[in-house]
Design an enzyme around this catalytic site. Structure first.
Site, PDB file in Angstrom:
ATOM      1  N   LYS A   1       0.819  -1.213   0.000  1.00 31.63           N
ATOM      2  CA  LYS A   1       0.000   0.000   0.000  1.00 31.63           C
ATOM      3  C   LYS A   1       0.854   1.264   0.000  1.00 31.63           C
ATOM      4  O   LYS A   1       0.412   2.317  -0.432  1.00 31.63           O
ATOM      5  CB  LYS A   1      -0.912   0.031   1.226  1.00 31.63           C
ATOM      6  CG  LYS A   1      -1.704  -1.224   1.450  1.00 31.63           C
ATOM      7  CD  LYS A   1      -2.943  -1.279   0.605  1.00 31.63           C
ATOM      8  CE  LYS A   1      -3.648  -2.598   0.784  1.00 31.63           C
ATOM      9  NZ  LYS A   1      -4.964  -2.691   0.289  1.00 31.63           N
TER      10      LYS A   1
HETATM   11  C1  LIG Z   1      -1.097  -7.800   2.322  1.00 26.16           C
HETATM   12  C2  LIG Z   1      -2.213  -7.664   1.349  1.00 26.16           C
HETATM   13  N1  LIG Z   1      -2.246  -8.468   0.286  1.00 26.16           N
HETATM   14  C3  LIG Z   1      -3.222  -8.389  -0.622  1.00 26.16           C
HETATM   15  C4  LIG Z   1      -4.257  -7.497  -0.490  1.00 26.16           C
HETATM   16  C5  LIG Z   1      -5.307  -7.445  -1.550  1.00 26.16           C
HETATM   17  O1  LIG Z   1      -5.138  -6.329  -2.385  1.00 26.16           O
HETATM   18  P1  LIG Z   1      -6.376  -5.692  -3.108  1.00 26.16           P
HETATM   19  O2  LIG Z   1      -7.319  -5.261  -2.054  1.00 26.16           O
HETATM   20  O3  LIG Z   1      -5.825  -4.544  -3.858  1.00 26.16           O
HETATM   21  O4  LIG Z   1      -6.960  -6.744  -3.958  1.00 26.16           O
HETATM   22  C6  LIG Z   1      -4.275  -6.638   0.626  1.00 26.16           C
HETATM   23  C7  LIG Z   1      -5.344  -5.637   0.864  1.00 26.16           C
HETATM   24  O5  LIG Z   1      -6.370  -5.585   0.280  1.00 26.16           O
HETATM   25  C8  LIG Z   1      -3.225  -6.710   1.548  1.00 26.16           C
HETATM   26  O6  LIG Z   1      -3.168  -5.874   2.579  1.00 26.16           O
HETATM   27  N1  LIG Z   2      -6.476  -5.049   2.433  1.00 26.83           N
HETATM   28  C1  LIG Z   2      -6.877  -3.708   2.562  1.00 26.83           C
HETATM   29  C2  LIG Z   2      -8.353  -3.506   2.457  1.00 26.83           C
HETATM   30  C3  LIG Z   2      -8.667  -2.140   1.925  1.00 26.83           C
HETATM   31  O1  LIG Z   2      -8.377  -2.117   0.595  1.00 26.83           O
HETATM   32  P1  LIG Z   2      -8.127  -0.846  -0.289  1.00 26.83           P
HETATM   33  O2  LIG Z   2      -7.082  -1.276  -1.242  1.00 26.83           O
HETATM   34  O3  LIG Z   2      -9.413  -0.526  -0.921  1.00 26.83           O
HETATM   35  O4  LIG Z   2      -7.669   0.285   0.559  1.00 26.83           O
HETATM   36  C4  LIG Z   2      -6.288  -3.172   3.843  1.00 26.83           C
HETATM   37  O5  LIG Z   2      -5.245  -3.640   4.209  1.00 26.83           O
HETATM   38  O6  LIG Z   2      -6.819  -2.319   4.488  1.00 26.83           O
END
Ligand SMILES: Cc1ncc(COP(=O)(O)O)c(C=O)c1O
Ligand SMILES: N[C@@H](CCOP(=O)(O)O)C(=O)O
Length: 537
Positions: free
Chosen positions: A124
């Site tokens: 993120k």
């Molecule tokens: C460590 C981790 N892997 C994978 C994901 C999945 O990513 P996305 O929500 O963009 O599909 C998340 C959060 O959503 C995450 O925090």
């Molecule tokens: N896995 C995410 C969930 C939120 O997803 P987002 O990509 O829409 O911000 C988290 O770790 O908070």
């Protein structure tokens, strides 16, 4: 609010619409600051730009590449090139790796894209370091020469299953004219994630633990955005991937890792196809891969890897998008899989409804409308209407589908999907440790397990880039569970980064609250007003 049409200063990919058809012709700045469209839809550019000269980007640094890609979506009349370059350079200077997102060779034709070298140790950071600086830049410009109540004060309200929250807090702590309120599901995030968020001492950061799931937190955020009074009073902003800038920033590492592969492999050259495998929850990360593919990156398939919360996997298998589908045969007991979200070893992906899937649905509906051969305006309108109907059914009936066969066929052209159970996640962590002494976090292990299956289908000659989305130290329980019997394995020595040592001893600030958007709305107003009073007094 200013609306735009294609012009000398804005191309179609620099003007934005809502997936539900309500908003149209918005600029990037509007979209970043608003987060969610007034009709409840998500913002998208009018079209995905095709990057005709993408092959010439192969020797660019991460930040130079980011500038190329961002410039396709942001008009220089909104953010001049030098300012954008400055924002990008500042944002990625906080990463611990000079490559920002290094590509590691794992085994045969399998490569791991390490996305966790930013301040909060998850992927993120790749978007939220940039978004934090972008908010600061846009607000400084809006507030130039203004004092007191005349200043535009943004209240960020975000939902997290652990990683977005910590990355958003690290990206926005201490920034002027922004308050950050992060909702997490109480007791459903890892101890390190909780400590990262709740130990932040900055006055503009507020943590709220909601009695419920991540989906409840996400619904609360959307309800607050949908409430005109709250939105007007607080000037809400979004850090979740509902904010299009999150998707934009994540496109970069698809191109960058592709070029890294071409530089390090003796058999792979620019122009060859690759598969990306993405641990998926809210569908933001893999959607960025879809954008990269549509921009021209040669992708054989994007492989969605879900945990046992498998709504997306079921969609790709059946064309139905339903919160409560049948349990897979290996876990079947004759019942429907109707317990709501499951708690798994990869908690950041414990998500029942994937927010960004709505964006892909819009493209699928647009393509379907285009087969009838009407003009662009008509196709966009049709897509907006179709998405609105699907999303209404999801809200009212808990699902929709099966979608038209052509829509499903089109989804399957670019994507494949895999579901990985907790037991398979643990086995995969163990396997990679035993074979190559690499410690995967459980989310990355979901991706790695799906990668091994994809190699079986596609053949070893297709290179696979498996996305590693978090550092294993963020999920100590799962890692220790998988590796506890490995001779000589020592979590503290092999996994724990110094940044996490002692974090659990620091004082915490968090407010617990029931699952009610009205109660959260009231709390947010109180906290922000106390914060502003303390600042001015
Ligand atoms: C460590 C981790 N892997 C994978 C994901 C999945 O990513 P996305 O929500 O963009 O599909 C998340 C959060 O959503 C995450 O925090
Ligand atoms: N896995 C995410 C969930 C939120 O997803 P987002 O990509 O829409 O911000 C988290 O770790 O908070």
């Amino acid at each position: 609010m200013a609306t735009y049409s294609k012009s000398d200063t804005h191309t179609e990919s620099q003007i934005y619409l809502s997936t539900r058809g309500g908003d149209y012709g918005l600029s990037f700045e509007n979209v970043v600051l608003k987060g969610l469209a007034a009709d409840g839809g998500l913002f998208l550019p009018h079209e995905i730009p095709s990057a005709k000269d993408w092959e010439s980007w192969k020797d660019l640094s991460y930040t130079e590449l980011a500038l190329k890609i961002f410039s396709l979506y942001i008009s220089t009349s909104e953010i001049p090139t030098d300012d954008l370059r400055g924002l990008i350079e500042r944002s990625y200077s906080t990463f611990r790796s000079k490559d920002v997102t290094p590509l590691v060779h794992l085994h045969d034709n399998i490569h791991l894209l390490e996305l966790f070298h930013g301040p909060s140790f998850s992927f993120k950071d790749c978007a939220l370091q940039f978004l934090g600086n972008l908010f600061e830049y846009l607000l400084a410009r809006k507030n130039e020469g203004k004092e007191g109540n005349d200043r535009h004060h943004l209240t960020i309200v975000g939902a997290t299953s652990g990683d977005t929250g910590s990355a958003a807090i690290y990206g926005l702590r201490g920034k002027k004219d922004v308050s950050v309120v992060i909702l997490h599901p109480k007791g459903r995030i890892s101890p390190i994630q909780e400590a990262q968020m709740t130990t932040c001492p900055d006055a503009n950061v507020h943590n709220v633990a909601v009695t419920g799931t991540f989906d409840d937190c996400q619904d609360i955020v959307k309800a607050l955005f949908g409430d005109a009074d709250t939105n007007k009073a607080l000037k809400l902003g979004a850090v979740n991937s509902i904010n299009f800038s999150r998707i934009l920033a994540q496109i970069v590492y698809y191109f960058y890792s592709y070029f890294q592969l071409a530089k390090t492999s003796s058999t792979f050259k620019v122009g060859d196809k690759v598969r990306f495998v993405v641990p998926t929850g809210n569908f933001g990360d893999i959607l960025a891969g879809y954008f990269a593919t549509r921009m021209g990156l040669p992708v054989d398939k994007l492989v969605i890897a879900t945990n046992e919360n498998d709504i997306l996997d079921r969609f790709w298998k059946t064309g139905r998008y339903e919160k409560n589908g049948p349990a897979p045969s290996s876990e079947a007991n004759g019942d429907n899989n109707d317990d709501g979200v499951k708690e798994t070893l990869s908690p950041a992906m414990d998500i029942l409804v994937s927010s960004n899937f709505e964006r892909l649905l819009w493209f699928l509906a647009y393509e379907f409308a285009a087969t009838v051969g009407m003009d662009e305006e008509f196709n966009r309108k049709q897509a907006g209407q179709e998405v609105s109907v699907w999303l209404k059914d999801l809200k009212q009936k808990g699902g929709f589908g099966p979608v038209y066969q052509d829509v499903l066929t089109s989804a399957r052209k670019t994507f494949e999907s895999e579901r990985v159970s907790d037991a398979q996640t643990l086995d995969t962590i163990k396997l990679f440790y035993e074979k190559i002494h690499y410690v995967l976090d459980p989310h990355s292990a979901v991706g790695a397990a799906a990668t091994l299956r994809s190699v079986e289908r596609a053949g070893a000659e297709i290179p696979h880039i498996s996305l590693s989305t978090a550092h294993p130290a963020k999920f100590a329980d799962a890692v220790e569970k998988a590796l506890k019997d490995e001779a000589g394995f020592n979590f503290e020595k092999e996994v724990l980064p110094e940044e996490f040592v002692g974090l659990d001893k620091l004082p915490r600030r968090v407010t617990e609250i029931e699952n009610s958007w009205q109660a959260v709305g009231k709390l947010v107003e109180e906290r922000v007003s106390e914060e502003l009073k303390a600042k001015s007094g």
